[in-house]
Design a protein around this motif. Structure first.
Motif, PDB file in Angstrom:
ATOM      1  N   UNK A 169       0.707  -0.935   0.328  1.00 10.34           N
ATOM      2  CA  UNK A 169      -0.080   0.044  -0.183  1.00 10.34           C
ATOM      3  C   UNK A 169       0.954   0.967  -0.086  1.00 10.34           C
ATOM      4  N   UNK A 170      -0.096   2.542   0.590  1.00  7.80           N
ATOM      5  CA  UNK A 170       0.673   3.631  -0.230  1.00  7.80           C
ATOM      6  C   UNK A 170       1.911   3.412   1.131  1.00  7.80           C
ATOM      7  N   UNK A 171       1.743   2.922   2.399  1.00 12.68           N
ATOM      8  CA  UNK A 171       2.837   3.779   3.748  1.00 12.68           C
ATOM      9  C   UNK A 171       3.922   3.266   2.940  1.00 12.68           C
ATOM     10  N   UNK A 172       4.113   1.759   2.640  1.00 10.41           N
ATOM     11  CA  UNK A 172       5.455   0.931   2.586  1.00 10.41           C
ATOM     12  C   UNK A 172       6.223   1.889   0.971  1.00 10.41           C
ATOM     13  N   UNK A 173       5.004   2.507   0.386  1.00  7.78           N
ATOM     14  CA  UNK A 173       5.450   3.275  -1.290  1.00  7.78           C
ATOM     15  C   UNK A 173       5.944   4.592  -0.636  1.00  7.78           C
ATOM     16  N   UNK A 174       5.185   5.511   0.272  1.00 10.55           N
ATOM     17  CA  UNK A 174       6.146   6.677   1.037  1.00 10.55           C
ATOM     18  C   UNK A 174       7.438   6.365   0.924  1.00 10.55           C
ATOM     19  N   UNK A 175       7.517   5.765   2.020  1.00 14.37           N
ATOM     20  CA  UNK A 175       8.558   5.427   2.951  1.00 14.37           C
ATOM     21  C   UNK A 175      10.397   4.940   1.998  1.00 14.37           C
ATOM     22  N   UNK A 176       9.909   4.283   1.067  1.00 20.83           N
ATOM     23  CA  UNK A 176      10.540   4.062  -0.462  1.00 20.83           C
ATOM     24  C   UNK A 176      11.099   5.095  -1.527  1.00 20.83           C
ATOM     25  N   UNK A 177       9.544   6.474  -1.242  1.00 22.95           N
ATOM     26  CA  UNK A 177       9.902   7.214  -2.145  1.00 22.95           C
ATOM     27  C   UNK A 177      11.328   7.697  -1.133  1.00 22.95           C
ATOM     28  N   UNK A 178      10.925   8.294   0.209  1.00 24.67           N
ATOM     29  CA  UNK A 178      11.133   9.759   1.042  1.00 24.67           C
ATOM     30  C   UNK A 178      13.434   9.200   1.371  1.00 24.67           C
ATOM     31  N   UNK A 179      13.609   7.770   1.008  1.00 29.23           N
ATOM     32  CA  UNK A 179      14.723   7.218   1.179  1.00 29.23           C
ATOM     33  C   UNK A 179      15.324   7.058  -0.070  1.00 29.23           C
ATOM     34  N   UNK A 180      14.774   6.607  -1.163  1.00 30.26           N
ATOM     35  CA  UNK A 180      15.343   6.584  -1.973  1.00 30.26           C
ATOM     36  C   UNK A 180      15.835   5.199  -2.545  1.00 30.26           C
ATOM     37  N   UNK A 181      14.586   4.763  -2.111  1.00 29.75           N
ATOM     38  CA  UNK A 181      14.903   2.780  -2.408  1.00 29.75           C
ATOM     39  C   UNK A 181      14.332   2.407  -3.618  1.00 29.75           C
ATOM     40  N   UNK A 182      14.915   1.102  -4.435  1.00 30.26           N
ATOM     41  CA  UNK A 182      13.759   0.435  -5.356  1.00 30.26           C
ATOM     42  C   UNK A 182      12.575   0.128  -4.570  1.00 30.26           C
ATOM     43  N   UNK A 183      11.406   0.000  -5.127  1.00 31.24           N
ATOM     44  CA  UNK A 183      10.095  -0.515  -4.978  1.00 31.24           C
ATOM     45  C   UNK A 183       9.298  -1.714  -5.385  1.00 31.24           C
ATOM     46  N   UNK A 184       8.882  -2.409  -4.332  1.00 22.09           N
ATOM     47  CA  UNK A 184       8.580  -3.804  -4.544  1.00 22.09           C
ATOM     48  C   UNK A 184       7.175  -3.960  -4.378  1.00 22.09           C
TER      49      UNK A 184
END
Length: 334
Positions: free
Chosen positions: A172-187
């Motif tokens: 969901x969007x919670x993990x997507x926000x954390x991935x975006x803020x930390x500049x990691x890839x997202x699965x």
């Protein structure tokens, strides 16, 4: 758009088999996946799930990386809230030191069963927020410095020249926000939540992505349950056994194995179970290689995904190897 194809394996314990055999079968699967040209091979972290042998991804990753030469090896994922970010960073730096440019750290936050959560955390006092833990892992993996970090002068060893790839796993969007803020890839776990929420999460991730020391632009992976066989009829038989495993694993008394096709056919399903099966089928892609390949391409295009990870979570080691062979052929990989 060319989509890279990966595998996530749970090390399923088939009916009539055992955990040691399951781990050896995972080793054979990764070797074949490498020969066929799959890009990554990830292993899972499941606790107190007696039908699955994959409980310690880092330990299994070390063995799989040593058993292969080129394919990237990763965790899908390490459930970070249970662990020290410093120790996680050291584990993955050790893996990366021995297998440079081949290691992926996939991070998740599933609490698992209540009793598991208690056992893994009973000696701890205050728990850090997940966001803080992710930032800490990033700092320790990259030797990032920031004056206000409480462990600014602490270095994670071994000190190495390369950095494992970092992936945030989510539904969901919670993990997507954390991935975006930390500049990691997202699965995104499409196999857990095949809904429009996934599209929202991926869009949010791309919109808010901040370049980092581990990644300069957004990278998206979608993970799907895939049941592939030589014919659609055989795939449907395998799917019935998987239907039963999903019902079992989400019940109060799961068995210590993956049920066989014969067991599933013999047992059948109650009318209430059939409703659950219909819902669960939305989480799977089932068919011959051409059908599954087309559906994977459709899902990849829908999400504009860079990579798709299949979870070939069906009965029989030979069936799993045949499934990944057929799919590789359909994608013109080998």
């Amino acid at each position: 758009m060319a989509t890279l194809l990966n595998i996530l394996d749970y090390s399923p314990i088939d009916e009539g088999s055992n955990a040691r055999q399951a781990l050896l079968e995972t080793t054979e699967l990764v070797k074949r996946a490498e020969e066929l040209g799959y890009h990554r091979f990830w292993v899972a972290e499941h606790h107190h799930v007696l039908s699955v042998a994959g409980s310690s991804p880092e330990m299994l990753m070390m063995h799989l990386a040593a058993s292969t030469k080129r394919i990237r090896i990763g965790s899908g994922g390490v459930m970070l809230p249970h662990y020290s970010p410093y120790k996680v960073a050291e584990n993955f730096r050790t893996l990366e030191a021995l297998h440079p440019n081949r290691i992926d750290l996939g991070i998740g936050r599933s609490p698992s069963y209540r009793i598991v959560n208690r056992a893994l955390n009973e000696t701890k006092g205050k728990q850090l927020s997940y966001e803080q833990q992710v930032q800490d892992v990033y700092k320790f993996l990259t030797d990032g410095t920031s004056e206000d970090h409480r462990f600014n002068r602490l270095i994670a060893t071994p000190v190495i020249e390369t950095v494992p790839e970092m992936w945030m796993l989510g539904t969901g969007t919670g993990s997507a926000k954390i991935a975006a803020a930390n500049g990691t890839a997202y699965a995104f776990a499409h196999f857990a939540k095949p809904s429009s929420e996934g599209l929202d999460a991926v869009a949010l991730y791309r919109k808010h992505f901040e370049p980092s020391l581990v990644l300069d632009k957004p990278r998206v992976m979608i993970a799907v349950f895939a049941i592939v066989a030589e014919t659609a009829e055989k795939a449907e038989e395998l799917a019935k056994a998987f239907d039963l495993w999903l019902l079992f694993v989400e019940s109060d008394n799961p068995p210590p194995y993956y049920p066989s096709v014969q067991t599933a056919i013999k047992r059948g399903f109650s009318s209430v179970e059939k409703e659950t099966v219909i819902k669960n089928r939305k989480r799977m892609i089932i068919g011959d290689a051409e059908q599954v390949g087309e559906e994977i391409k459709r899902v990849a295009e829908l999400y504009e995904a860079d990579e798709v990870t299949i979870i070939p979570n069906f009965f029989g080691a030979d069936n799993r190897i045949e499934g990944i062979e057929l799919l590789a052929q359909a994608f013109g990989m080998h």
